[in-house]
Design an enzyme around this catalytic site. Structure first.
Site, short mmCIF file in Angstrom:
data_model
loop_
_atom_site.label_atom_id
_atom_site.label_comp_id
_atom_site.label_asym_id
_atom_site.label_seq_id
_atom_site.Cartn_x
_atom_site.Cartn_y
_atom_site.Cartn_z
N MET A 26 0.85 -1.19 0.00
CA MET A 26 0.00 0.00 0.00
C MET A 26 0.89 1.25 0.00
O MET A 26 0.42 2.34 0.34
CB MET A 26 -0.94 0.00 1.20
N GLY A 27 2.14 1.08 -0.38
CA GLY A 27 3.02 2.24 -0.50
C GLY A 27 3.56 2.75 0.82
O GLY A 27 3.49 2.07 1.83
N HIS A 33 9.12 -3.45 3.48
CA HIS A 33 8.76 -3.66 2.06
C HIS A 33 10.02 -3.99 1.25
O HIS A 33 10.02 -4.87 0.39
CB HIS A 33 8.13 -2.40 1.46
N GLY A 142 4.76 -10.34 4.30
CA GLY A 142 5.44 -10.24 5.59
C GLY A 142 4.68 -10.91 6.72
O GLY A 142 3.46 -10.79 6.84
N ASP A 145 2.15 -9.24 9.19
CA ASP A 145 0.69 -9.34 9.03
C ASP A 145 0.31 -10.82 8.95
O ASP A 145 -0.13 -11.32 7.91
CB ASP A 145 0.25 -8.57 7.78
N GLN A 148 -3.19 -12.01 8.02
CA GLN A 148 -3.45 -11.73 6.61
C GLN A 148 -2.94 -12.88 5.73
O GLN A 148 -3.65 -13.39 4.87
CB GLN A 148 -2.75 -10.42 6.24
N SER A 179 6.36 -0.14 9.92
CA SER A 179 5.00 -0.08 9.38
C SER A 179 4.81 1.31 8.78
O SER A 179 5.35 2.30 9.31
CB SER A 179 4.00 -0.29 10.53
P1 AMP Z 1 1.43 -2.88 3.47
O1 AMP Z 1 2.01 -1.88 2.56
O2 AMP Z 1 1.42 -2.46 4.91
O3 AMP Z 1 0.11 -3.42 3.00
O4 AMP Z 1 2.41 -4.14 3.46
C1 AMP Z 1 2.78 -4.75 2.26
C2 AMP Z 1 3.56 -6.00 2.58
O5 AMP Z 1 4.71 -5.66 3.37
C3 AMP Z 1 2.76 -7.00 3.42
O6 AMP Z 1 3.04 -8.33 2.96
C4 AMP Z 1 3.29 -6.79 4.81
O7 AMP Z 1 3.18 -7.91 5.64
C5 AMP Z 1 4.75 -6.48 4.53
N1 AMP Z 1 5.34 -5.76 5.65
C6 AMP Z 1 4.86 -4.67 6.28
N2 AMP Z 1 5.66 -4.33 7.32
C7 AMP Z 1 6.67 -5.22 7.35
C8 AMP Z 1 7.81 -5.41 8.19
N3 AMP Z 1 8.08 -4.61 9.21
N4 AMP Z 1 8.64 -6.44 7.91
C9 AMP Z 1 8.37 -7.28 6.88
N5 AMP Z 1 7.32 -7.15 6.05
C10 AMP Z 1 6.47 -6.15 6.28
#
Ligand code: AMP
Length: 270
Positions: A26-27, A33, A142, A145, A148, A179
């Site tokens: 989600m950027g 990421h 990741g 989550d 998820q 995050s």
């Molecule tokens: P998001 O942009 O928050 O939707 O996350 C996109 C992807 O990045 C998802 O698969 C998350 O689980 C992963 N992600 C977010 N935060 C972390 C983190 N601290 N370490 C590893 N992966 C992450």
């Protein structure tokens, strides 16, 4: 780096890539990421990153509006990482084909699914569209989550024959899980998040040695965190790592937390 705005351009770009790695985001990119992207680049010939803030997975309009965004910064990061494709769909594009509503089983309405009504239905909805459109060999996600990934595996990956690669949680030097929502926190908040994270890492090892007392210990810990840091703890629960049930027989368990630091909702698991 090719920037793709619609499904037709996307299809043209990736149709001949046999070993494609997909990283949905989600950027507001951070090192979490980036670690997924690096894993994909190692394992796959080409890597596609999507950036889409999915309105369907936000159960509060203000949360969606306030979600941090900075496309220019994100594109710079992706360019430096030499990502092959970036997919930036609009809502109307990604949900162009209407599909039957996904309904979670009663057993799955736990943890975040209990407190964020409709959230995972929205996540599954968008991931189903991505899986339908993007024929990737591996999708990188990741463990941060955890629920998820659990639900995507349960509801989608068999049907769409997608392999999910689980990537470890990246933390800052103070043990706070990275995050995009951390961009909404000030220094003082981040310090509290760090105390909580360090505290729970130690707490997990205490639990390990006192599993018979786990319910009491968890209840006390919840109260302690609330009183010490003046936060709202939505849940603090120990769950079976395999099926997220509360039946724990061996060492396959994880500690899950969701809490609010002022108006920012943070989740983590240990
Ligand atoms: P998001 O942009 O928050 O939707 O996350 C996109 C992807 O990045 C998802 O698969 C998350 O689980 C992963 N992600 C977010 N935060 C972390 C983190 N601290 N370490 C590893 N992966 C992450």
């Amino acid at each position: 780096m090719k920037i793709l705005l619609n499904i037709s351009d996307l299809n043209k770009a990736i149709s001949k890539v046999g070993n494609l790695g997909f990283v949905p985001t989600m950027g507001m990119l951070h090192s979490g990421h980036i670690s997924l992207i690096k894993n994909s680049k190692k394992k796959c010939k080409k890597t596609l990153v999507s950036i889409f803030v999915n309105p369907k997975q936000f159960n509060k309009t203000n949360d969606y509006k306030n979600y941090p965004r900075n496309l220019k910064r994100d594109l710079n990061i992706l360019k430096n990482l030499k990502v092959d494709f970036v997919f930036l769909p609009k809502k109307s594009e990604i949900f162009k084909k209407r599909l039957k509503k996904i309904i979670l089983n009663k057993n799955d309405k736990i943890l975040c699914a209990k407190y964020r009504k409709g959230h995972f239905e929205g996540v599954l909805d968008v991931m189903r569209q991505f899986f339908r459109i993007i024929e990737a060999k591996y999708t990188f996600m990741g463990i941060k989550d955890y629920q998820q990934i659990y639900l995507i595996k349960k509801y989608l990956s068999k049907k769409y024959k997608r392999k999910i690669i689980l990537c470890p949680t990246i933390r800052d030097k103070n043990k706070v899980a990275l995050s995009s929502r951390n961009f909404l926190l000030n220094k003082k908040d981040l310090k509290i998040a760090s105390f909580i994270s360090k505290n729970l890492l130690i707490f997990k090892s205490i639990l390990k040695r006192n599993m018979k007392l786990r319910n009491l210990l968890i209840n006390n810990k919840k109260k302690e965190l609330k009183n010490k840091f003046n936060i709202k703890v939505e849940y603090l629960e120990l769950r079976n790592e395999k099926n997220l049930s509360q039946i724990i027989k061996n060492k396959n368990y994880r500690l899950f937390i969701a809490y609010y630091l002022k108006k920012v909702r943070l989740i983590d698991n240990y």
